[in-house]
Design an enzyme around this catalytic site. Structure first.
Site, PDB file in Angstrom:
ATOM      1  CE  LYS A 142      -4.251  -1.974   0.885  1.00 40.18           C
ATOM      2  NZ  LYS A 142      -3.899  -3.348   0.943  1.00 40.18           N
TER       3      LYS A 142
HETATM    4  C1  LIG Z   1      -4.502  -4.454   0.301  1.00 41.34           C
HETATM    5  C2  LIG Z   1      -3.705  -5.722   0.197  1.00 41.34           C
HETATM    6  C3  LIG Z   1      -3.969  -6.690  -0.802  1.00 41.34           C
HETATM    7  C4  LIG Z   1      -5.122  -6.564  -1.791  1.00 41.34           C
HETATM    8  O1  LIG Z   1      -4.963  -5.532  -2.713  1.00 41.34           O
HETATM    9  P1  LIG Z   1      -6.235  -4.959  -3.511  1.00 41.34           P
HETATM   10  O2  LIG Z   1      -5.712  -3.819  -4.308  1.00 41.34           O
HETATM   11  O3  LIG Z   1      -7.240  -4.551  -2.474  1.00 41.34           O
HETATM   12  O4  LIG Z   1      -6.748  -6.074  -4.381  1.00 41.34           O
HETATM   13  C5  LIG Z   1      -3.143  -7.802  -0.866  1.00 41.34           C
HETATM   14  N1  LIG Z   1      -2.141  -7.987   0.023  1.00 41.34           N
HETATM   15  C6  LIG Z   1      -1.880  -7.091   0.992  1.00 41.34           C
HETATM   16  C7  LIG Z   1      -0.768  -7.371   1.952  1.00 41.34           C
HETATM   17  C8  LIG Z   1      -2.627  -5.927   1.125  1.00 41.34           C
HETATM   18  O5  LIG Z   1      -2.347  -5.049   2.102  1.00 41.34           O
END
Ligand SMILES: *Cc1c(COP(=O)(O)O)cnc(C)c1O
Length: 470
Positions: free
Chosen positions: A112
């Site tokens: 993120k």
């Molecule tokens: C948010 C997240 C995801 C999923 O990503 P999306 O864009 O919501 O599909 C996968 N792995 C981790 C560790 C995350 O923090």
């Protein structure tokens, strides 16, 4: 470039307005009016560039004058200076045709950060230009809150309030939210569960007067700027593996569909992409939707990969919009059916178009643990559970293709030490730079699960309200 809403009943906006707005006024999601198309030589010219420079080039056609190129370059340099790896998003080879793209070298050890660090700086810049402030309020079950706080700490223009369930997030997750010292950061520990937190936040957004008064904003995964920042690493990793001369496939641990949609955007720009694999845990609404043509909400099951424990997958709306030939009426009808009955049906034609590029693979808890154990044994590699799901799904798909498979590593294993230790017998350590987290003093506001109390707290602390005569 203008952006249009998937539901067709909101005004078209430019990049800066879409950035501040998030969700369109008609409840839809913004997508570019047209997809910029790159020549093969434009992809090739990114080879060997520093990550921030490649990011500027990939993002520029989408930003399209809404932010000056020089400013954008500074924003991207600043965002990626916070990373603890000189390559920002390094590739690791696990097998002749299988690579891991490590996206977890940012300040909160999860992917993120790659987009959130850019989003925070973009918002600060646009708000400063307009002489405005904003208040961000969000609920988190763990990861997103830390990444958002890290992105906005010290912001001149934005105050951030993150609600999390008291006693129900991991130590590392809590400390990432409670140790920043900056006065604009407000961690609120709600006496309740994640749903209570989310209900309060939804209630605040539904309160028109409160929303106006605080200049309320969200940084959730439907924000177009977050998706755009994620397009970059699809392009840089593919170029590193031989694109545009050979196609590359991606396997993406998926929750809200933002990340894998960014891969689709790269494909629409002309990046030669073979398959996009949507990897899910047992919360498999997307696998069921792609296999059976029925998108149907069911209860959430808690897993070792909590960031993918979702009930609905908001950004899927963007793909449906594209695959339906931009059929606003279909999207409006599907979303209203989803709201009313918790499900909608996807017709053969749309499903067929999705299937041309996407595969979906569900990985259960045992297969996730087996993958962590096998990679540790065979390659000395410790993936986190989310990453293991992407690798397991990618390995299943790679057998039928010549294209190299890139599995996205979305979290550092030390963020989920119990699951990794259970599967491998090894407890992953935090990187050296992160170990002082445990010593820093914590600061948070314990509060009841009560919307009025939270609203009062925000009103008395948010700077956006300070200039108002009440
Ligand atoms: C948010 C997240 C995801 C999923 O990503 P999306 O864009 O919501 O599909 C996968 N792995 C981790 C560790 C995350 O923090």
């Amino acid at each position: 470039m203008k952006y249009v809403s998937t539901r067709g009943e909101a005004p078209a906006l430019d990049f800066a307005d879409v950035l501040l707005r998030g969700l369109a006024a008609d409840g839809g999601l913004y997508v570019p009016e047209e997809w910029p198309r790159w020549e093969p030589s434009q992809f090739a010219s990114l080879a060997g560039l520093p990550y921030a420079d490649a990011a500027r080039r990939v993002m520029l056609p989408f930003v399209d004058g809404a932010i000056e190129e020089e400013r954008l370059a500074e924003i991207l340099d600043g965002a990626y200076e916070t990373f603890h790896h000189p390559a920002i998003a390094p590739l690791v080879q696990l097998d002749p045709g299988l690579f891991v793209l490590e996206l977890f070298h940012g300040p909160t050890l999860a992917f993120k950060d790659v987009a959130m660090q850019v989003l925070g700086r973009l918002m600060d810049h646009v708000l400063a230009e307009r002489g405005r402030r904003a208040t961000i309020v969000g609920a988190t079950s763990g990861d997103t809150g830390g990444a958002a706080i890290e992105a906005f700490r010290g912001s001149e223009r934005v105050d951030i309030f993150i609600l999390y369930p008291h006693g129900r997030v991991s130590d590392v997750q809590r400390r990432q939210m409670t140790t920043p010292e900056e006065a604009n950061v407000h961690a609120i520990a709600i006496d309740g569960n994640f749903d209570d937190c989310q209900t309060i936040v939804k209630g605040l957004f539904a309160d028109h007067a409160f929303r106006e008064r605080t200049a309320l904003s969200a940084v959730n995964s439907i924000n177009w700027a977050r998706i755009l920042a994620q397009v970059v690493y699809y392009v840089t990793s593919a170029v590193a593996l031989g694109a545009p001369h050979r196609p590359v496939s991606f396997s993406v641990p998926t929750g809200n569909f933002g990340d894998v949609f960014a891969g689709y955007v790269a494909h629409r720009m002309g990046l030669p992409t073979d398959r996009l694999v949507v990897a899910t845990n047992v919360n498999d609404i997307l696998v069921r939707a792609l296999d059976e043509g029925r998108y149907e909400v069911r209860g959430v099951v808690a897993t070792q990969s909590p960031s993918m424990d979702i009930q609905i997958s908001s950004n899927f709306e963007r793909l449906l919009f594209e695959a339906s030939g931009r059929d606003h009426a279909f999207i409006r009808q599907a979303m209203s059916s989803l709201k009313q009955s918790g499900a909608f049906t996807i017709g053969e034609a749309v499903l067929g178009r999705i299937g041309e590029k996407f595969s979906a693979v569900r990985v259960d808890e045992q297969a996730c643990a087996d993958t962590m154990a096998r990679l540790h044994r065979e390659a000395g590699y410790l993936p986190d559970p989310h990453t293991a799901i992407g690798i397991a799904a990618g390995a299943e798909a790679v057998a039928s293709s010549e294209a190299p498979m890139v599995a996205l590593a979305t979290a550092h294993p030390a963020k989920f030490p119990d699951a990794v230790e259970n599967a491998t017998g090894v407890r992953p350590a935090l990187p050296v730079w992160a170990t002082d987290l445990a010593e820093k003093p914590e600061r948070f506001e314990p509060m009841p699960a009560d919307q009025r109390a939270v609203a009062d707290h925000i009103l008395s602390h948010a700077r956006s309200t300070a200039f108002e005569v009440s």
